[in-house]
Design an enzyme around this catalytic site. Structure first.
Site, PDB file in Angstrom:
ATOM      1  N   HIS A 131       4.320  -1.779 -13.423  1.00 32.08           N
ATOM      2  CA  HIS A 131       4.358  -0.427 -12.867  1.00 32.08           C
ATOM      3  C   HIS A 131       2.924   0.084 -12.640  1.00 32.08           C
ATOM      4  CE1 HIS A 131       6.238   3.876 -13.353  1.00 32.08           C
ATOM      5  NE2 HIS A 131       5.801   3.644 -12.145  1.00 32.08           N
TER       6      HIS A 131
ATOM      7  N   ARG B  34      -2.649   9.461 -12.308  1.00 24.31           N
ATOM      8  CA  ARG B  34      -1.808   8.442 -12.924  1.00 24.31           C
ATOM      9  C   ARG B  34      -2.408   7.821 -14.180  1.00 24.31           C
ATOM     10  NH1 ARG B  34       2.298   6.928  -9.455  1.00 24.31           N
ATOM     11  NH2 ARG B  34       2.022   7.427  -7.247  1.00 24.31           N
TER      12      ARG B  34
ATOM     13  N   SER C  37       5.779  -2.090 -17.972  1.00 21.61           N
ATOM     14  CA  SER C  37       4.812  -1.018 -17.815  1.00 21.61           C
ATOM     15  C   SER C  37       3.554  -1.513 -17.086  1.00 21.61           C
ATOM     16  CB  SER C  37       4.460  -0.452 -19.194  1.00 21.61           C
ATOM     17  OG  SER C  37       3.318   0.356 -19.114  1.00 21.61           O
TER      18      SER C  37
ATOM     19  N   THR D  99       3.112   4.118   0.779  1.00 23.05           N
ATOM     20  CA  THR D  99       4.104   4.290   1.832  1.00 23.05           C
ATOM     21  C   THR D  99       4.691   5.697   1.833  1.00 23.05           C
ATOM     22  OG1 THR D  99       5.920   3.670   0.399  1.00 23.05           O
ATOM     23  CG2 THR D  99       4.899   1.902   1.665  1.00 23.05           C
TER      24      THR D  99
ATOM     25  N   CYS E  11       8.336  -1.589  -0.146  1.00 24.30           N
ATOM     26  CA  CYS E  11       8.280  -1.522  -1.613  1.00 24.30           C
ATOM     27  C   CYS E  11       9.250  -2.543  -2.205  1.00 24.30           C
ATOM     28  CB  CYS E  11       8.659  -0.134  -2.116  1.00 24.30           C
ATOM     29  SG  CYS E  11       7.922   1.215  -1.194  1.00 24.30           S
TER      30      CYS E  11
ATOM     31  N   ARG F 224       0.835  -1.190   0.000  1.00 25.73           N
ATOM     32  CA  ARG F 224       0.000   0.000   0.000  1.00 25.73           C
ATOM     33  C   ARG F 224       0.873   1.243   0.000  1.00 25.73           C
ATOM     34  NH1 ARG F 224      -2.308  -1.117   6.060  1.00 25.73           N
ATOM     35  NH2 ARG F 224      -0.354  -0.768   7.152  1.00 25.73           N
TER      36      ARG F 224
ATOM     37  N   CYS G  88      12.804   1.867   0.053  1.00 24.87           N
ATOM     38  CA  CYS G  88      11.765   1.559   1.044  1.00 24.87           C
ATOM     39  C   CYS G  88      11.589   0.046   1.137  1.00 24.87           C
ATOM     40  CB  CYS G  88      10.473   2.262   0.607  1.00 24.87           C
ATOM     41  SG  CYS G  88       8.944   1.398   0.899  1.00 24.87           S
TER      42      CYS G  88
ATOM     43  N   TRP H 181      12.436   3.485 -11.309  1.00 30.91           N
ATOM     44  CA  TRP H 181      11.657   3.189 -12.519  1.00 30.91           C
ATOM     45  C   TRP H 181      12.358   3.689 -13.767  1.00 30.91           C
ATOM     46  CZ3 TRP H 181       8.352  -0.503 -12.781  1.00 30.91           C
ATOM     47  CH2 TRP H 181       7.627  -0.874 -11.652  1.00 30.91           C
TER      48      TRP H 181
END
Ligand code: NAG
Ligand code: NAG
Length: 434
Positions: free
Chosen positions: A221, A253, A218, A158, A363, A156, A360, A169
């Protein structure tokens, strides 16, 4: 703006428009989003969730302490010591620090396991066969590797964003997606039309396999971003933390207009990824059907029930008609196909190593798990051992998957399945907004 984002990848008309921009393999398949949605949201998703809550699937062994193999220069948050406190390298802006501290706090991984569980996992058997592996073999034998409970560490929001996340990325896209010299960043913010055209012209010029590679990344992502928008930290007081859907974040997004057409393409790639993993699961069914295969945790009754549920899910998947056909991958000239496949594998492994550079921890955990899951799906799709035993010529005894691969394969697919489910939720929320 219209909520056109989540509606994309859709029927023929949208496909037509889309094809003018990126002619692609998937666009010629029978990809029909409504069918996928219905199948996933009502048939697959609930059962898959149940399976993933079982002990076999909820504990994932991972080494989160591996140093980043790429960046040793100062200022890089990906460095090992920096990763522990990923946020103090950019101290100029106070709110950044705050953002970072939040990321650190929310991104921490809860490593607690009950004593009972610790004993149980010691008994879990492992098979190994890594020769076809698409991922960097995580050194799970290392003393640094630990079991984590995925249910205690949901993926979730962060707060991990900004330059550090951006870098991960952009490195993945720019250095690992079979990039020709003059490519533009696919995710540059505030991207102008001309840049975008250059990028899609480039994409169009690639062969099916290379384009597919880009689309998988992609899609991954996009999926991660759907989760972060669906499990956004809406309220953060010492009394209560509340997580939920943030429509604004989602629109930023994925909305067609706000992203200048980019968002809907990302969502199409998410469906593409979904179909690829679906195909892999369908293909690997004979492996799980072997009588000697068990989802071993030591509880015989539970293990048998889980296996039955798993097979039920796989049969359901097999019955789904819209599969992607991997045989058209790497078809042409044999030598060239072999080389391309090898390139594909190297690039993919590289991406799984880049996950060690994610600052993180939470993540990093989900990034590693999902790349390993996708890598396992690719291993299945391209394994000749499994092909040799197909179709339905009985159980395939040569083909092996490790427990790690099985856990990551299903959890990764569970993430994509959740994303598809969340798109429906966002669709409803957006209807209410307008
Ligand atoms: C792997 O990633 C690193 C770091 O981004 C890059 O320098 C290298 O060229 C990549 N190699 C391959 C084969 O993609
Ligand atoms: C939702 O996300 C946006 C950023 O996209 C943010 O500005 C806003 O504060 C968030 N809303 C809530 C309720 O957290």
């Amino acid at each position: 703006p219209t909520p056109e984002g989540p509606r994309l990848c859709a029927g023929r008309a949208a496909g037509q428009v889309y094809r003018r921009r990126v002619s692609g393999y998937l666009d010629d398949c029978t990809c029909d989003v409504e069918t996928i949605d219905k199948f996933n949201n009502y048939r697959l998703f609930p059962r898959l969730q149940k399976l993933l809550e079982s002990d076999y699937f909820r504990y994932y062994k991972v080494n989160l302490k591996k140093p980043c193999p790429f960046w040793n220069d100062i200022n890089q948050c990906g460095r090992r010591d920096c990763a522990v406190k990923p946020c103090h390298s950019y101290s100029e802006e106070a709110n950044r620090i705050e953002e970072c501290e939040q990321a650190e706090r929310l991104g921490a991984v809860d490593e607690s396991l009950s004593e009972e569980t610790q004993k149980a996992v010691l008994q879990w058997t492992k098979h190994d066969d890594s020769s076809d592996s698409f991922c960097e073999i995580d050194d799970i034998q290392s003393p640094d590797a630990e079991y984590v409970d995925l249910l205690l560490n949901p993926e979730r929001y962060t707060g991990y964003k900004g330059p550090d996340a951006w870098r991960i990325w952009s490195v993945i896209y720019e250095e690992n997606c079979f990039k020709p010299q003059t490519i533009q960043r696919p995710l540059a913010s505030g991207q102008g039309k001309s840049k975008e055209n250059t990028f899609y012209n480039w994409l169009e010029g690639l062969c099916v396999e290379k384009r597919a590679f880009y689309r998988l990344i992609s899609g991954l992502h996009a999926s991660i971003n759907v989760h972060l928008s669906a499990r956004y930290l809406l309220q953060d007081t010492w009394l209560e933390k509340k997580w939920g859907h943030n429509v604004t974040e989602f629109q930023q997004r994925f909305d067609g207009i706000l992203t200048e057409g980019e968002g809907p393409r990302r969502l199409k790639n998410l469906y593409f990824l979904y179909l690829i993993e679906l195909r892999a699961l369908s293909k690997v069914l004979p492996f799980f059907e072997r009588p000697d295969f068990q989802l071993f945790t030591g509880n015989k009754v539970q293990d048998a029930e889980n296996k039955a549920l798993l097979l039920e899910i796989l049969h359901e998947i097999k019955s789904f008609p819209l599969h992607f056909d991997e045989n058209s991958f790497f078809a042409g000239d044999k030598n060239e196909a072999h080389k391309l496949k090898e390139d594909f594998r190297l690039h993919f492994r590289n991406i799984s190593r880049i996950m060690d550079c994610v600052g993180c921890f939470k993540c990093r955990l989900w990034g590693k798990l999902q790349t390993q899951g996708l890598g396992t799906a690719l291993k299945i799709l391209f394994s000749e051992k499994l092909i040799a035993n197909m179709p339905e010529s009985g159980p395939s005894y040569e083909f092996q998957l490790t427990r790690q691969e099985i856990v990551s394969l299903f959890n990764a697919f569970g993430r994509i399945s959740t994303s598809v489910r969340e798109l429906e939720n966002f669709r409803h929320l957006l209807q209410n907004v307008h």
